[in-house]
Write an enzyme that holds these catalytic residues in place. Structure first.
Site, PDB file in Angstrom:
ATOM      1  N   GLY A 129      -1.861   7.004  -2.310  1.00 37.56           N
ATOM      2  CA  GLY A 129      -3.091   6.765  -1.573  1.00 37.56           C
ATOM      3  C   GLY A 129      -3.865   5.563  -2.053  1.00 37.56           C
ATOM      4  O   GLY A 129      -5.100   5.561  -2.027  1.00 37.56           O
ATOM      5  N   ASN A 130      -3.155   4.522  -2.489  1.00 31.51           N
ATOM      6  CA  ASN A 130      -3.834   3.349  -3.030  1.00 31.51           C
ATOM      7  C   ASN A 130      -2.912   2.138  -2.930  1.00 31.51           C
ATOM      8  O   ASN A 130      -1.709   2.274  -2.694  1.00 31.51           O
ATOM      9  CB  ASN A 130      -4.201   3.589  -4.500  1.00 31.51           C
ATOM     10  CG  ASN A 130      -5.249   2.616  -5.007  1.00 31.51           C
ATOM     11  OD1 ASN A 130      -5.894   1.927  -4.228  1.00 31.51           O
ATOM     12  ND2 ASN A 130      -5.406   2.548  -6.321  1.00 31.51           N
ATOM     13  N   HIS A 133       0.861  -1.179   0.000  1.00 30.14           N
ATOM     14  CA  HIS A 133       0.000   0.000   0.000  1.00 30.14           C
ATOM     15  C   HIS A 133       0.897   1.228   0.000  1.00 30.14           C
ATOM     16  O   HIS A 133       1.751   1.392   0.858  1.00 30.14           O
ATOM     17  CB  HIS A 133      -0.909   0.021   1.225  1.00 30.14           C
ATOM     18  CG  HIS A 133      -1.850   1.195   1.240  1.00 30.14           C
ATOM     19  ND1 HIS A 133      -3.109   1.136   0.687  1.00 30.14           N
ATOM     20  CD2 HIS A 133      -1.693   2.463   1.702  1.00 30.14           C
ATOM     21  CE1 HIS A 133      -3.702   2.319   0.823  1.00 30.14           C
ATOM     22  NE2 HIS A 133      -2.858   3.143   1.448  1.00 30.14           N
ATOM     23  N   CYS A 134       0.702   2.102  -0.971  1.00 28.36           N
ATOM     24  CA  CYS A 134       1.540   3.294  -1.113  1.00 28.36           C
ATOM     25  C   CYS A 134       0.793   4.511  -0.570  1.00 28.36           C
ATOM     26  O   CYS A 134      -0.260   4.892  -1.103  1.00 28.36           O
ATOM     27  CB  CYS A 134       1.911   3.511  -2.581  1.00 28.36           C
ATOM     28  SG  CYS A 134       2.920   4.990  -2.849  1.00 28.36           S
ATOM     29  N   GLY A 135       1.345   5.119   0.478  1.00 31.98           N
ATOM     30  CA  GLY A 135       0.727   6.306   1.043  1.00 31.98           C
ATOM     31  C   GLY A 135       0.841   7.525   0.155  1.00 31.98           C
ATOM     32  O   GLY A 135       0.036   8.454   0.260  1.00 31.98           O
TER      33      GLY A 135
END
Length: 208
Positions: free
Chosen positions: A72-73, A67-69
Site C-alpha cells: 500500500g505504498n 507503487h506496490c498494492g
C-alpha cells in the site's frame, strides 16, 4: 533532485495557474547544474531525473521504482532496500517451508494409509501454499536484484528508459557500486509534502 516547492520555485507566480493546463507543457524539461529536471503539471513542481509522479498516491516521489498494492505504498528511495529484503527473505523462507513440508509428507506417507490421515492433506495444502509463494516471490526478487545492480528501476524499464542504466566503468565495478548505493547509501530524512496552492496533487516527498 528538486525539493518540495511552492510559488515561484514550483513554476507559478502568485495568482497564476502555470499548468499542466495553462501555459506550461506537462513534459517540459530544464537543466540545472547538469541535472535534467521535468515539470509535473499535477503537483506544479520541477522534479529531479530520478523522481516520478505516482498516480495512486498523488504526489511526486524521489527514486521511484513502482507503487506496490500489497504494501500500500510507493517503493522508492527510502524503502527500496527493505522491499528487496522482504522479497528475498520471503522467498528463502518459503523455500525452506516447502522443503520441510515435502519431507513431512514423505514421512506421513511412509507410515502407510496416507489417504485416511488428515495430516497428509494439511501438509499437501501447506506445500501448495508455499510453492505458490516461491513462484510469486523468487522471480520478482531476482528481477529487483538485477535492476538494482545495473542502476535501473521498474519505472525506467517500463518507460523505455533502459539507456539510463548506470554501468560506468564496466559491470564489474558498476554492479557492486549500484547495489551498495541502494542497500547501504544514505536514506536521508522524510520531508513534509508541500502542495502548490493551485495544484491537483499532494506535492513532493523528496525522500519517500
Amino acid at each position: 533532485g528538486a525539493s518540495a516547492s511552492t510559488g515561484e520555485e514550483g513554476g507559478a507566480k502568485s495568482g497564476e495557474r502555470p499548468s499542466g493546463s495553462a501555459g506550461r507543457p506537462q513534459n517540459e524539461s530544464r537543466e540545472v547544474d547538469g541535472e535534467v529536471q521535468r515539470w509535473c503539471g499535477t503537483c506544479f513542481i520541477w522534479r529531479g531525473p530520478n523522481a516520478s509522479h505516482c498516480n495512486f498516491c498523488g504526489f511526486c516521489v524521489e527514486g521511484f521504482d513502482h507503487h506496490c498494492g500489497v504494501i500500500g505504498n510507493c517503493v522508492a528511495r527510502r524503502n527500496h532496500r527493505f522491499f528487496i529484503a522482504l522479497l528475498v527473505f520471503g522467498a528463502v523462507a518459503s523455500v525452506c517451508m516447502l522443503v520441510s513440508g515435502v519431507e513431512q509428507a514423505k514421512e506421513i506417507a511412509a507410515e502407510g494409509n496416507k489417504w485416511k490421515n488428515y495430516r497428509y492433506y494439511l501438509t499437501v495444502i501447506f506445500c501448495v501454499f508455499h510453492g505458490y509463494m516461491v513462484f510469486m516471490l523468487a522471480p520478482f526478487a531476482c528481477i529487483q536484484l538485477v535492476l538494482t545492480s545495473v542502476g535501473l528501476t521498474e519505472k525506467k524499464v517500463l518507460g523505455k528508459r533502459r539507456h539510463e542504466a548506470s554501468v560506468d566503468g564496466g559491470a564489474v565495478l558498476a554492479c557492486p557500486r549500484n547495489c551498495f548505493r541502494v542497500f547501504f547509501g544514505k536514506m536521508g530524512r522524510g520531508f513534509r509534502r508541500y502542495p502548490h496552492p493551485l495544484s491537483h496533487g499532494k506535492g513532493y516527498f523528496k525522500w519517500q
